[in-house]
Design a protein around this motif. Structure first.
Motif, PDB file in Angstrom:
ATOM      1  N   VAL A 162      -9.666   7.235  -3.426  1.00  0.00           N
ATOM      2  CA  VAL A 162      -8.936   6.889  -2.205  1.00  0.00           C
ATOM      3  C   VAL A 162      -8.120   5.618  -2.467  1.00  0.00           C
ATOM      4  CG1 VAL A 162      -9.145   6.286   0.240  1.00  0.00           C
ATOM      5  CG2 VAL A 162     -10.787   7.856  -0.796  1.00  0.00           C
ATOM      6  N   ALA A 163      -6.812   5.750  -2.315  1.00  0.00           N
ATOM      7  CA  ALA A 163      -5.936   4.603  -2.626  1.00  0.00           C
ATOM      8  C   ALA A 163      -6.024   3.562  -1.511  1.00  0.00           C
ATOM      9  CB  ALA A 163      -4.511   5.103  -2.780  1.00  0.00           C
ATOM     10  N   ASP A 164      -5.902   2.310  -1.850  1.00  0.00           N
ATOM     11  CA  ASP A 164      -5.870   1.190  -0.893  1.00  0.00           C
ATOM     12  C   ASP A 164      -7.056   1.201   0.078  1.00  0.00           C
ATOM     13  OD1 ASP A 164      -3.293   0.860  -1.979  1.00  0.00           O
ATOM     14  OD2 ASP A 164      -2.468   2.202  -0.442  1.00  0.00           O
ATOM     15  N   LEU A 165      -8.211   1.532  -0.433  1.00  0.00           N
ATOM     16  CA  LEU A 165      -9.383   1.597   0.440  1.00  0.00           C
ATOM     17  C   LEU A 165      -9.716   0.207   0.991  1.00  0.00           C
ATOM     18  CD1 LEU A 165     -11.573   3.593   1.385  1.00  0.00           C
ATOM     19  CD2 LEU A 165     -12.949   2.866  -0.555  1.00  0.00           C
ATOM     20  N   GLU A 166      -9.865   0.124   2.332  1.00  0.00           N
ATOM     21  CA  GLU A 166     -10.175  -1.172   2.959  1.00  0.00           C
ATOM     22  C   GLU A 166     -11.637  -1.270   3.377  1.00  0.00           C
ATOM     23  OE1 GLU A 166      -6.697  -2.459   5.781  1.00  0.00           O
ATOM     24  OE2 GLU A 166      -6.757  -0.269   5.653  1.00  0.00           O
ATOM     25  N   TRP A 167     -12.247  -0.127   3.674  1.00  0.00           N
ATOM     26  CA  TRP A 167     -13.577  -0.170   4.246  1.00  0.00           C
ATOM     27  C   TRP A 167     -14.439   0.964   3.690  1.00  0.00           C
ATOM     28  CZ3 TRP A 167     -13.902  -3.063   9.256  1.00  0.00           C
ATOM     29  CH2 TRP A 167     -15.233  -3.329   9.595  1.00  0.00           C
ATOM     30  N   LEU A 168     -15.597   0.598   3.208  1.00  0.00           N
ATOM     31  CA  LEU A 168     -16.595   1.599   2.827  1.00  0.00           C
ATOM     32  C   LEU A 168     -17.709   1.509   3.862  1.00  0.00           C
ATOM     33  CD1 LEU A 168     -17.888   3.624   0.803  1.00  0.00           C
ATOM     34  CD2 LEU A 168     -18.907   1.647  -0.335  1.00  0.00           C
ATOM     35  N   LEU A 169     -17.973   2.606   4.526  1.00  0.00           N
ATOM     36  CA  LEU A 169     -18.955   2.608   5.609  1.00  0.00           C
ATOM     37  C   LEU A 169     -20.007   3.688   5.331  1.00  0.00           C
ATOM     38  CD1 LEU A 169     -19.792   1.688   8.478  1.00  0.00           C
ATOM     39  CD2 LEU A 169     -18.067   3.267   9.393  1.00  0.00           C
ATOM     40  N   ILE A 170     -21.234   3.248   5.177  1.00  0.00           N
ATOM     41  CA  ILE A 170     -22.332   4.196   4.903  1.00  0.00           C
ATOM     42  C   ILE A 170     -23.262   4.178   6.118  1.00  0.00           C
ATOM     43  CG2 ILE A 170     -24.232   4.774   3.335  1.00  0.00           C
ATOM     44  CD1 ILE A 170     -22.869   2.878   1.261  1.00  0.00           C
ATOM     45  N   ILE A 171     -23.449   5.327   6.746  1.00  0.00           N
ATOM     46  CA  ILE A 171     -24.298   5.370   7.946  1.00  0.00           C
ATOM     47  C   ILE A 171     -25.499   6.286   7.692  1.00  0.00           C
ATOM     48  CG2 ILE A 171     -24.393   5.795  10.430  1.00  0.00           C
ATOM     49  CD1 ILE A 171     -21.383   5.318  10.528  1.00  0.00           C
ATOM     50  N   ASN A 172     -26.658   5.664   7.572  1.00  0.00           N
ATOM     51  CA  ASN A 172     -27.911   6.394   7.353  1.00  0.00           C
ATOM     52  C   ASN A 172     -28.494   6.752   8.709  1.00  0.00           C
ATOM     53  OD1 ASN A 172     -28.509   6.120   4.305  1.00  0.00           O
ATOM     54  ND2 ASN A 172     -27.891   4.059   4.917  1.00  0.00           N
ATOM     55  N   ASN A 173     -28.116   7.938   9.180  1.00  0.00           N
ATOM     56  CA  ASN A 173     -28.536   8.364  10.523  1.00  0.00           C
ATOM     57  C   ASN A 173     -29.588   9.477  10.483  1.00  0.00           C
ATOM     58  OD1 ASN A 173     -28.193   9.036  13.510  1.00  0.00           O
ATOM     59  ND2 ASN A 173     -27.440  10.914  12.532  1.00  0.00           N
TER      60      ASN A 173
END
Ligand SMILES: NC(=O)c1ccc[n+]([C@@H]2O[C@H](COP(=O)([O-])OP(=O)(O)OC[C@H]3O[C@@H](n4cnc5c(N)ncnc54)[C@H](OP(=O)(O)O)[C@@H]3O)[C@@H](O)[C@H]2O)c1
Length: 271
Positions: free
Chosen positions: A99-110
């Motif tokens: 993913v180009a220019d990635l600003e945010w990595l969000l991992i949600i353990n639900n």
């Protein structure tokens, strides 16, 4: 109109994000997916994990139709197994680092389960049963989160946030809920360690409150302890259960504001 716009009006955004959400097929996870999607900029990737292929495919189609700029990938996988975990890791490695220019990595353990709540503490004599519960509810959250964080080398423009969907049961014991309390307490402390070790990663343990989902139905019909079962029944019939969308929206706001102290346990009723 781009993804992230509603009726032409831009909403606050989480930027160009890669988001991995487990337990997305129903309940809280499904609501969260639908509320997060409009906050992700075009080109973001959303990976949805659960076992139910049909429910995931339906959600993927709905999101893809409403937000064509998003890349939505559903991954039918059983997180209680090594194979399921490997499958999710492979998809993450194939889809995300590009993913180009990635600003945010969000991992949600639900994703989570209650285990056998008909039993009391002294009924748990089988290590295999306990280990199997922990493999899904604790081990998979640890190993999946670590694998994903490792797949993204640190770089200045990238924010990383890890969410653990927690519970009051992480802090307070409930009769008949041995496995669930062990799992939720373990996850909370585990993610506090992550917050200490990795100051560059934002970590939050969010307790979503009592939600009107299949898990609650199990709570009021299968809890072995009669008082606990009655408490869950009372919550249902006195309309104290929360709509998943209301609680999921609070979590989205928490992520957008981003002012929580990393590693904190934050309850729906506190904010
Ligand atoms: N409901 C409440 O009152 C409440 C209160 C506090 C905290 N929570 C927490 O909130 C989270 C969501 O709860 P919920 O009420 O939405 O639960 P739910 O309706 O039972 O949904 C659980 C989700 O986890 C997935 N899942 C279950 N076993 C899985 C497995 N082996 N591998 C992969 N995915 C699996 C399910 O999908 P598949 O069946 O398709 O795999 C489903 O998407 C959980 O962590 C729960 O502990 C719930």
């Amino acid at each position: 109109m781009e993804a992230g716009d509603t009726a032409g009006k831009r909403q606050p955004s989480l930027g160009k994000a890669a988001c991995i959400l487990t337990g997305a097929s129903r309940g809280f996870g499904r609501s969260l997916a639908l509320l997060l999607a409009p906050r992700l900029e075009a080109g973001s990737v959303l990976i949805l994990v659960a076992r139910s292929q049909g429910a995931l495919a339906e959600l993927e189609a709905e999101l893809q139709c409403s937000f064509p700029g998003l890349k939505v990938n559903s991954v039918p996988a059983d997180l209680s197994t090594e194979d399921g975990l490997q499958l999710v890791r492979r998809v993450v490695q194939d889809k995300l680092p590009g993913v180009a220019d990635l600003e945010w990595l969000l991992i949600i353990n639900n994703a989570g389960s209650v285990g056998d709540i008909s039993k009391s503490f002294v009924d748990f004599t089988s290590p295999a049963e306990v280990n199997s519960y922990l493999a899904f509810n604790v081990t998979s959250a640890l190993c999946l989160t670590s694998s994903i964080l490792n797949a993204f080398p640190e770089h200045p423009g990238l924010c990383k946030t890890v969410v653990n969907i927690s519970s009051l049961c992480a802090l307070k014991p409930f009769k008949s809920w041995t496995l669930y309390c062990i799992g939720k307490a373990s996850r909370d402390i585990m993610f506090q360690v992550l917050a200490l070790e990795k100051p560059d990663v934002r970590v939050v343990n969010y307790a979503p409150g009592p939600l009107d989902t299949e898990m609650q139905q199990l709570a009021r019909t299968k809890s072995g302890d009669p008082e606990v079962r009655q408490q869950f029944l009372n919550m249902k019939y006195s309309e104290q259960l929360l709509d998943c969308n209301v609680s999921a929206q609070k979590l989205v706001n928490l992520l957008l504001e981003d002012t929580f102290s990393s590693g904190a346990h934050i309850d729906f009723y506190e904010i």
